[in-house]
Write an enzyme that holds these catalytic residues in place. Structure first.
Site, PDB file in Angstrom:
ATOM      1  N   LYS A 102      49.433  31.108  35.500  1.00  0.00           N
ATOM      2  CA  LYS A 102      48.242  30.539  34.877  1.00  0.00           C
ATOM      3  C   LYS A 102      47.258  30.089  35.951  1.00  0.00           C
ATOM      4  CE  LYS A 102      48.494  29.075  30.818  1.00  0.00           C
ATOM      5  NZ  LYS A 102      48.553  28.221  29.604  1.00  0.00           N
ATOM      6  N   GLU A 142      46.963  34.924  33.889  1.00  0.00           N
ATOM      7  CA  GLU A 142      45.795  34.405  33.161  1.00  0.00           C
ATOM      8  C   GLU A 142      44.536  34.676  33.973  1.00  0.00           C
ATOM      9  OE1 GLU A 142      43.901  30.102  31.793  1.00  0.00           O
ATOM     10  OE2 GLU A 142      46.054  30.246  32.200  1.00  0.00           O
ATOM     11  N   ASP A 188      41.512  34.508  28.922  1.00  0.00           N
ATOM     12  CA  ASP A 188      41.438  33.137  28.414  1.00  0.00           C
ATOM     13  C   ASP A 188      39.998  32.673  28.226  1.00  0.00           C
ATOM     14  OD1 ASP A 188      42.785  30.748  27.601  1.00  0.00           O
ATOM     15  OD2 ASP A 188      42.146  29.818  29.475  1.00  0.00           O
TER      16      ASP A 188
END
Length: 282
Positions: free
Chosen positions: A166, A199, A221
C-alpha cells in the site's frame, strides 16, 4: 474460502469463554442439569440468511447429542415469520448458546444481505465485489464467510496470504520499483508463493507497476471513473485490476462500466446492519 473447522472451533471456544466466565449462573440457578428442551430460530426481518453452519457448530460444541434440524440454508432468502431451524438439546445448552448464536447469525445475515445488494447491482457487469480487512477483530472469519454467502468474493484473509504493497509500504521503501524488487527477493528467499498487489495513486504509479513485470494485481485507489478508464487502457490485461475508495452502492455502476476486474468495499462489512432474529422455546 469456506469456513475452516479448526478456526471455527477456536472462535467458538474463545467466544463462549468470554460470555460464560465462571459460569452461566442464571441458568445454573434455576434449570436442572438433566432438563432437555426444544427451541426454534424465528426470522423477524427480511434478508439473506447466514450463519446456519455456525449455529449448529455452537450448539454441538456445547452438547454433542444436540439435534439440529435446518429448515433453510445459508444464502437463502428469508422473510419475516419464517423459521430457520429447530434445535433439541439440554436446556443448559439452549440458554447458554443462545446469545452467541444470535450475535453471529444476526451480524452475518446483515453482511450477507448488504453484500447481496452489491452483487445484484453488479450482475450485468464483469466486475466483482471484494471485501477488505476492515473487519471486527476476532470476528473476521465469520464476517468474510457472510460476504461469501451473500455472493461476494473474499480478498486476502489477513497479512499472511497475499502481498499488498500500500501507499505507506511504497513510501517507506522509497518507491514502487524498490518495494516490488525487495518483495520478489523476499518471496524467493522464503519459498513463498504469494500474489503481489500494489496500490497506485497516479497513472505514473501504474506505469511503474507494469515496468516491474512482477505485479499480479494493481489497485487503483481513489480514481475517478474517467481516470480508471485511462489506467485500464495502460494495463490492457497485463495484471488484474481493483478499484477502491469512495465507491458506494449508489455510484458503483459507473465504476463497473469501466470494466475493472474487482471493486473492494469495506462498507459491505462495516456498514452492514444486523438483522432481527430470535431463539424461542417450543
Amino acid at each position: 474460502m469456506a469456513l475452516d473447522p479448526t478456526a471455527l472451533s477456536a472462535f467458538i471456544t474463545s467466544a463462549l469463554a468470554e460470555d460464560i466466565g465462571s459460569g452461566d449462573h442464571s441458568t445454573l440457578a434455576c434449570i436442572p442439569a438433566s432438563a432437555r428442551g426444544k427451541a426454534q430460530l424465528k426470522i423477524k426481518e427480511d434478508g439473506i440468511l447466514a450463519g446456519m453452519e455456525v449455529a449448529e457448530a455452537i450448539f454441538r460444541h456445547l452438547d454433542a447429542s444436540a439435534i439440529f434440524t435446518p429448515l433453510k440454508k445459508d444464502g437463502d432468502t428469508m422473510q419475516k415469520g419464517e423459521v430457520a431451524f429447530t434445535i433439541e438439546a439440554s436446556v443448559h445448552t439452549l440458554l447458554t448458546g443462545e446469545r452467541l448464536v444470535l450475535n453471529c447469525m444476526q451480524r452475518m445475515s446483515g453482511i450477507a444481505t448488504l453484500t447481496h445488494q452489491y452483487v445484484q447491482v453488479l450482475k450485468p457487469y464483469h466486475t466483482r465485489i471484494l471485501d477488505t480487512r476492515k473487519t471486527t477483530p476476532n470476528f473476521r472469519l465469520l464476517e468474510k464467510e457472510a460476504v461469501r454467502i451473500g455472493g461476494g468474493t473474499n480478498h486476502r484473509m489477513g497479512l499472511y496470504d497475499m502481498i499488498m504493497l500500500k501507499d505507506n509500504h511504497v513510501d517507506f521503501a522509497g518507491g514502487i520499483p524498490q518495494a516490488v524488487a525487495r518483495t520478489v527477493e523476499y518471496l524467493q528467499a522464503h519459498h513463498l508463493d504469494l500474489k503481489i498487489e500494489v496500490e497506485t495513486r497516479t497513472l505514473e504509479d501504474v506505469k511503474q507497476c507494469l515496468a516491474t513485470g512482477k505485479v499480479d494485481r494493481i489497485m487503483l485507489d481513489n480514481y475517478t471513473p474517467d481516470q480508471l478508464r485511462e489506467a485500464l487502457q495502460l494495463i490492457k490485461g497485463q495484471a488484474e485490476t481493483e478499484a477502491s475508495g469512495g465507491i458506494t452502492l449508489e455510484n458503483i455502476v459507473t465504476y463497473a462500466q469501466t470494466g475493472v476486474d474487482y471493486i473492494s468495499a469495506g462498507a459491505i462489512i462495516h456498514h452492514a446492519v444486523s438483522l432481527d432474529l430470535s431463539l424461542k422455546a417450543m
